[in-house]
Design an enzyme around this catalytic site. Structure first.
Site, PDB file in Angstrom:
ATOM      1  CG  LEU A  44     -19.115   1.465   1.372  1.00 36.07           C
ATOM      2  CD1 LEU A  44     -18.698   2.901   1.670  1.00 36.07           C
ATOM      3  CD2 LEU A  44     -20.601   1.264   1.673  1.00 36.07           C
ATOM      4  CE1 TYR A  73      -3.462  -2.551   0.065  1.00 39.16           C
ATOM      5  CE2 TYR A  73      -3.803  -2.151   2.396  1.00 39.16           C
ATOM      6  CZ  TYR A  73      -4.153  -2.798   1.243  1.00 39.16           C
ATOM      7  OH  TYR A  73      -5.187  -3.700   1.250  1.00 39.16           O
ATOM      8  N   GLY A 115     -23.671   5.489  -4.269  1.00 41.67           N
ATOM      9  CA  GLY A 115     -24.516   6.139  -5.262  1.00 41.67           C
ATOM     10  C   GLY A 115     -23.851   7.298  -5.979  1.00 41.67           C
ATOM     11  CE  LYS A 116     -17.294   7.320  -4.710  1.00 40.85           C
ATOM     12  NZ  LYS A 116     -16.191   7.666  -3.774  1.00 40.85           N
TER      13      LYS A 116
END
Length: 338
Positions: free
Chosen positions: A220, A53, A227-228
């Site tokens: 998500l 990462y 919903g973006k």
């Protein structure tokens, strides 16, 4: 925050885990510290990172997330934090891991190289949960598990887990551990969300029967379930807008998460969430937590505001009626992520 036992280990972890994969790329150090502080204040004691990462994996910032987390860790009591990190494993042609010159097999040599680097960057003597980031089915599982057992015997790790593993790989590893009296995988960290329920097909049964806990990541669906992406124009700077301009691997990933079926599913799930007085973010995180084989759901955030919305799911328990409506959407649009 409620706690759950991780596999068959002695560790009990918060049912929400703070993921860190954007710290050092799309999330700078100052904001990362604010997110980590808020997570800690909310009762999260379980934090997940990895040697590779932040994402997307790049040589220019590889290891940066562990470095940031290690700096923050010095501000908190070590015994109050449960640290999970990962050894990279091979890229399987999907990409070339930008560390150790792309040579990241899960043999003893590379696992040893990886753990020494992570311990140094994190500034600790022991990692609580050490995970293989990608499976390496070309390396004998006895070598991988022997290497992890040696690290446990030396006090460098407490327990082991896997990530992005298959049913074959998880069962093969458990059989190897049983046969040779080696450390076992007590957790599996795989992609799992309302838009990607493939874990339920086989791996869920393995977890239940073998006492292995799922640590679901991307509850998500990479932000799609917020919903973006359902507006006429996807917001600039969002992950999959960036990924469409960042090379073939990122484009393929963006298309998997962001397509006609995932967007259609999200519309229906947002309507369910609104009907019951919550956001689709809260609905999705709560759904992820509400599985008997899940120990802790890994959430991510680029801002404190994003974290706050996910934290609203902490005490939410979805009714049978809500779960039935979610299942109807999943049956109507099956496997939207493929």
């Amino acid at each position: 925050m409620k706690k759950r036992r991780l596999g068959k280990t002695g560790m009990v972890v918060s049912e929400i885990c703070m993921g860190t994969m954007t710290f050092g790329s799309s999330c700078n150090e100052d904001e990362a510290f604010r997110i980590l502080d808020r997570a800690y204040d909310a009762g999260i004691d379980f934090y997940d990172t990895a040697e590779i990462y932040p994402v997307p994996p790049q040589k220019s910032w590889v290891h940066r997330t562990e470095e940031i987390f290690g700096k923050w860790l010095k501000t908190k009591p070590r015994d109050g934090i449960i640290i999970a990190t990962k050894v990279a494993g091979p890229g399987h042609g999907w990409f070339s891991p930008p560390l150790r010159e792309g040579k990241t097999a899960l043999d003893k040599y590379h696992i040893r190289r990886a753990i020494e680097g992570s311990l140094q960057r994190l500034g600790v003597e022991t990692i609580d949960l050490y995970q293989t980031h990608w499976p390496d089915h070309d390396v004998a599982y006895d070598e991988t598990m022997e290497a992890l057992t040696e690290l446990k015997d030396e006090g460098k790790i407490r327990y082991a887990g896997c990530s992005n593993e298959t049913s074959f790989g998880l069962m093969k590893s458990l059989w190897t551990s049983d046969k040779h009296n080696l450390i076992r995988y007590d957790s599996i960290q795989n992609n799992f969300s309302i838009l990607n329920r493939r874990f339920e097909d086989e791996l869920a049964q393995v977890c239940r029967k073998e006492g292995v806990s799922l640590l679901p990541y991307s509850p998500l669906a990479g932000g799609v379930l917020t919903g973006k992406y359902n507006g006429p124009v996807p917001p600039e700077g969002t992950r999959f807008v960036r990924y469409m301009a960042e090379g073939e691997r990122q484009k393929r990933m963006a298309i998997r998460f962001l397509n006609e079926n995932t967007l259609a599913s999200t519309v229906e799930l947002m309507a369910i969430a609104e009907k019951y007085g919550m956001s689709s973010t809260v609905l999705s995180v709560a759904w992820s937590k509400q599985h008997d084989y899940v120990a802790s759901t890994i959430i991510g955030a680029n801002t404190v505001a994003q974290l706050e919305e996910s934290l609203k799911a902490t005490d939410v328990i979805l009714s049978d009626e809500i779960l039935t409506e979610i299942n109807f959407v999943s049956k109507k649009i099956q496997y939207p992520m493929g």
